[in-house]
Design a protein around this motif. Structure first.
Motif, mmCIF file in Angstrom:
data_model
loop_
_atom_site.group_PDB
_atom_site.id
_atom_site.type_symbol
_atom_site.label_atom_id
_atom_site.label_comp_id
_atom_site.label_asym_id
_atom_site.label_seq_id
_atom_site.Cartn_x
_atom_site.Cartn_y
_atom_site.Cartn_z
ATOM 1 N N PRO A 150 0.810 -1.222 0.000
ATOM 2 C CA PRO A 150 0.000 0.000 0.000
ATOM 3 C C PRO A 150 0.842 1.272 0.000
ATOM 4 N N ALA A 151 1.970 1.273 0.728
ATOM 5 C CA ALA A 151 2.818 2.463 0.764
ATOM 6 C C ALA A 151 3.383 2.775 -0.622
ATOM 7 N N GLU A 152 3.793 1.731 -1.346
ATOM 8 C CA GLU A 152 4.311 1.943 -2.698
ATOM 9 C C GLU A 152 3.204 2.407 -3.635
ATOM 10 N N PHE A 153 2.013 1.839 -3.472
ATOM 11 C CA PHE A 153 0.899 2.260 -4.318
ATOM 12 C C PHE A 153 0.538 3.716 -4.055
ATOM 13 N N GLU A 154 0.697 4.154 -2.804
ATOM 14 C CA GLU A 154 0.447 5.548 -2.442
ATOM 15 C C GLU A 154 1.319 6.474 -3.276
ATOM 16 N N LEU A 155 2.575 6.112 -3.418
ATOM 17 C CA LEU A 155 3.491 6.921 -4.216
ATOM 18 C C LEU A 155 3.156 6.822 -5.695
ATOM 19 N N LEU A 156 2.816 5.616 -6.171
ATOM 20 C CA LEU A 156 2.411 5.453 -7.561
ATOM 21 C C LEU A 156 1.203 6.319 -7.883
ATOM 22 N N ARG A 157 0.249 6.364 -6.961
ATOM 23 C CA ARG A 157 -0.948 7.152 -7.178
ATOM 24 C C ARG A 157 -0.628 8.642 -7.307
ATOM 25 N N THR A 158 0.328 9.097 -6.491
ATOM 26 C CA THR A 158 0.748 10.497 -6.565
ATOM 27 C C THR A 158 1.415 10.796 -7.899
ATOM 28 N N VAL A 159 2.280 9.898 -8.346
ATOM 29 C CA VAL A 159 2.932 10.068 -9.645
ATOM 30 C C VAL A 159 1.891 10.062 -10.758
ATOM 31 N N GLY A 160 0.941 9.122 -10.683
ATOM 32 C CA GLY A 160 -0.105 9.060 -11.695
ATOM 33 C C GLY A 160 -0.920 10.329 -11.762
ATOM 34 N N GLU A 161 -1.259 10.874 -10.605
ATOM 35 C CA GLU A 161 -2.042 12.112 -10.599
ATOM 36 C C GLU A 161 -1.252 13.260 -11.197
ATOM 37 N N ALA A 162 0.046 13.320 -10.905
ATOM 38 C CA ALA A 162 0.888 14.374 -11.477
ATOM 39 C C ALA A 162 0.967 14.259 -12.997
ATOM 40 N N LEU A 163 0.853 13.041 -13.516
ATOM 41 C CA LEU A 163 0.911 12.806 -14.962
ATOM 42 C C LEU A 163 -0.469 12.876 -15.614
ATOM 43 N N ASP A 164 -1.491 13.278 -14.847
ATOM 44 C CA ASP A 164 -2.875 13.257 -15.335
ATOM 45 C C ASP A 164 -3.286 11.847 -15.744
ATOM 46 N N CYS A 165 -2.845 10.860 -14.955
ATOM 47 C CA CYS A 165 -3.188 9.450 -15.173
ATOM 48 C C CYS A 165 -3.728 8.885 -13.860
ATOM 49 N N PRO A 166 -4.983 9.185 -13.518
ATOM 50 C CA PRO A 166 -5.504 8.797 -12.203
ATOM 51 C C PRO A 166 -5.624 7.287 -12.042
ATOM 52 N N LEU A 167 -5.148 6.793 -10.911
ATOM 53 C CA LEU A 167 -5.201 5.369 -10.597
ATOM 54 C C LEU A 167 -6.308 5.115 -9.580
ATOM 55 N N PRO A 168 -7.213 4.200 -9.867
ATOM 56 C CA PRO A 168 -8.254 3.867 -8.886
ATOM 57 C C PRO A 168 -7.651 3.117 -7.713
ATOM 58 N N PRO A 169 -8.394 2.990 -6.601
ATOM 59 C CA PRO A 169 -7.844 2.266 -5.447
ATOM 60 C C PRO A 169 -7.617 0.803 -5.769
#
Length: 634
Positions: free
Chosen positions: A605-624
């Motif tokens: 989950p901690a790694e996914f948290e960071l992935l989600r932040t990167v995705g949002e910065a790239l305008d690529c939203p990741l669902p939970p």
């Protein structure tokens, strides 16, 4: 729905829109040029022995192209820039929209905010601001914004009062489909493009009013004004055709996506049936400008100019057994209080709020999940909101409480450091917010890591209600809290990045400025950060980094950077540049980022948290992460 394919299609449609706009400008310039040649010839016909007027006057053609074409272009660019700066809020307010306070006590408004919140969590997006068009009784809605993370959702008063919760959810899911597939930005550009053409009509009207005098030169001015009015209306006519061509098929796609998101065709079909019975027309004088954005047709237009498919056809694609008399016989929706008990229908204890486990994923699967919403994501979001501690839920929906929530997320587990951080909060924001942040600290930690980013997403709309000065104060305090212990953790970086993006958005960089060398360096920085995020041993870091390179959008080599070289400001700049790349490039980039953290086939989950932040910065939203995929404790 393929997020990257939809985004790429939106980019191609934008290029087509530019082509249509250029063709319209050329046609308008030629019409105005011919009219001017005739008017000037008419004005010089009184001179004895004057030659007959000629339609071929190169100097006049050049001057007309520069003046008229430049005027249209500047008018369109001005509108596009204004809409990009004001975002969806500017569109909603221009149509008479009222921002709904996040802590509203009105049952209908509360239900609307809850439905929007659950759809945002399911999509992996910050909860957008919500507007209500109080003067409109037709059933309608729209989403507007320049980016996926900067949109707003607006509904009419009729939508609020005449739809059940399931029907409202279907409408909101439809609008979130537009958010995710790139329609919002395209719609704003379409509004801007047509604005420049519309200005010709306004100038023509000014000339007509100025020619009412008895001066002998009034006839040429009157004729020129009439030509501009006619040309302007012809441009508007073609604009309507362009809007219809761009919008119709996208409405079918958004309907299909809404059914896919909610797994509830009855909800969306019910909303469309109520439109068939009540109507969706808007009375605002500027409704025509935004007609292509609406959930239902906002104007009574002929099928040639309609921006939406016929409502009966949309219903039958969802419910083939539909009969027109059903729309008139539908019962009124239940009151929000009567629906409250059923709001979590179908959910049980099998859903875990926490994602405190390891989840097996594949880089390709994760990239395919970008911008998609599945029913289990919606179920998870509903369950998360229902089980969120009341103190956290209420605080996140008030501007003062939202500040306390953001600060509580950053309070150190070390008591001495936390006390210094609270002193910083107290000095900048007062004792009340510092005390509330201290009280929420334990609740946030107890709720678990899975709630941290969704909680911040829920707090962002309330934070956006703050003044510009208050927003800057929040960002300054966040920076001080992050640096209180002399180091910046990855979670602290994620929170700070998300807050800066929401409260102080920066203009998007142009893809023209990107070079393969620069992109390769930025990718290497990103892969280094992600490889080091969840791995301690250098051999593991190198393996994760190498695995990312196999999925990278550009051929290597990529340099593996030391931790000291991975600075927050460098990551920010890299993400800003990478966000300007094309959708196919970003798809490969997301796959590579996923590969960096799950090279062993798993992601925490901690790694996914960071992935989600990167995705949002790239305008690529990741669902939970799907709760059903949780395999066991860490």
């Amino acid at each position: 729905m393929d997020f990257f394919a939809a985004q790429d299609h939106a980019r191609r449609t934008t290029r087509l829109l530019v082509g249509w706009f250029a063709a319209a400008v050329v046609a308008i310039v030629l019409v105005v040029y011919v009219a001017l040649a005739l008017v000037l010839g008419l004005g010089g016909g009184d001179a004895p022995g004057a030659p007959p007027p000629s339609l071929w006057q190169p100097d006049l053609l050049l001057a007309t192209a520069v003046v008229v074409g430049g005027f249209i272009l500047l008018g369109s660019l001005y509108k596009i820039v204004a809409l990009a700066g004001g975002g969806g809020a500017a569109v909603a307010e221009a149509l008479g929209g009222r921002l709904v306070p996040r802590d509203s006590r009105d049952p209908l408004e509360r239900r609307l905010i809850n439905v929007v919140d659950e759809m945002a969590i399911a999509a992996g997006l910050p909860a957008p601001p919500v507007y209500i068009l109080d003067a409109e009784q037709g059933i309608n809605a729209f989403a507007a914004g320049a980016r996926t993370t900067e949109g707003v959702v607006a509904v009419t008063r009729g939508t609020l009062e005449r739809l059940s919760r399931d029907e409202l959810q279907g409408v909101i899911a439809h609008e979130f489909s537009h958010v995710l597939n790139g329609d919002m930005r395209l719609n704003l550009r379409l509004m801007g493009v047509l604005h420049g053409i519309l200005l010709l009509t306004l100038i023509g009207r000014i000339l007509l009013r100025g020619a009412r005098g008895s001066d002998k030169n009034a006839a040429p001015v009157l004729l020129m004004g009439l030509v501009l009015v006619v040309v302007g209306y012809i441009g508007v006519l073609f604009g309507k055709i362009i809007k219809a061509a761009v919008s119709r098929q996208r409405e079918f796609l958004a309907d299909a996506a809404a059914v896919q998101f909610t797994r509830n065709p009855v909800g969306l079909a019910g909303a469309l049936k109520r439109i068939a019975g009540y109507g969706s027309e808007l009375g605002h004088p500027r409704a025509e400008e935004a007609s292509h954005m609406f959930f239902g047709s906002g104007l009574a237009l002929s099928r040639v100019f309609a921006t939406h498919p016929p409502i009966e056809e949309r219903i039958r694609r969802i419910d083939p057994s539909f009969r027109p008399d059903e729309a008139r016989a539908m019962p009124p929706p239940p009151a929000p209080e009567e629906e409250a008990a059923d709001a979590l229908g179908g959910l049980g204890d099998e859903l875990s709020v926490g994602l405190a486990g390891r989840v097996a994923l594949d880089p390709n699967e994760l990239a395919a999940a970008v911008g998609t919403v599945r029913p289990e994501h919606v179920d998870y979001a509903q369950h998360l909101l229902a089980t969120l501690p009341p103190g956290l839920h209420d605080a996140a929906h008030r501007p003062g409480g939202a500040q306390a929530v953001a600060f509580a997320l950053l309070l150190s587990p070390d008591g001495e450091t936390a006390d210094r951080q609270l002193d910083t909060v107290r000095a900048a924001h007062g004792d009340a917010i510092a005390t509330q942040a201290a009280e929420l600290r334990g609740t946030v930690r107890t709720a678990g890591r899975a709630l941290r980013l969704p909680l911040l997403d829920l707090a962002l709309p309330a934070l956006r209600e703050l003044s510009d000065e208050a927003r800057q104060a929040v960002l300054a305090t966040v920076d001080a809290l992050v640096r209180a212990d002399g180091r910046v953790s990855l979670f602290e970086y994620a929170v700070q990045r998300l807050l800066q993006r929401a409260l102080q958005p920066r203009p998007r960089l142009s893809a023209v400025l990107l070079t393969p060398h620069r992109l390769r360096q930025d990718c290497g920085l990103l892969f280094s950060m992600l490889a080091r995020a969840g791995h301690v041993l250098e051999t593991e870091v190198e393996a994760a980094f190498t695995h990312a390179g196999r999925f990278a959008p550009l051929d290597g080599p990529y340099p593996l950077l030391d931790r000291a070289a991975i600075r927050p400001e460098s990551i920010d700049a890299a993400l800003d540049r990478l966000a300007a790349s094309t959708p196919p490039f970003r798809r490969r980039l997301v796959e590579a980022c996923a590969a960096a953290v799950i090279w062993d086939g798993r992601v925490t989950p901690a790694e996914f948290e960071l992935l989600r932040t990167v995705g949002e910065a790239l305008d690529c939203p990741l669902p939970p992460l799907p709760p059903a995929a949780v395999a066991g404790p860490l």
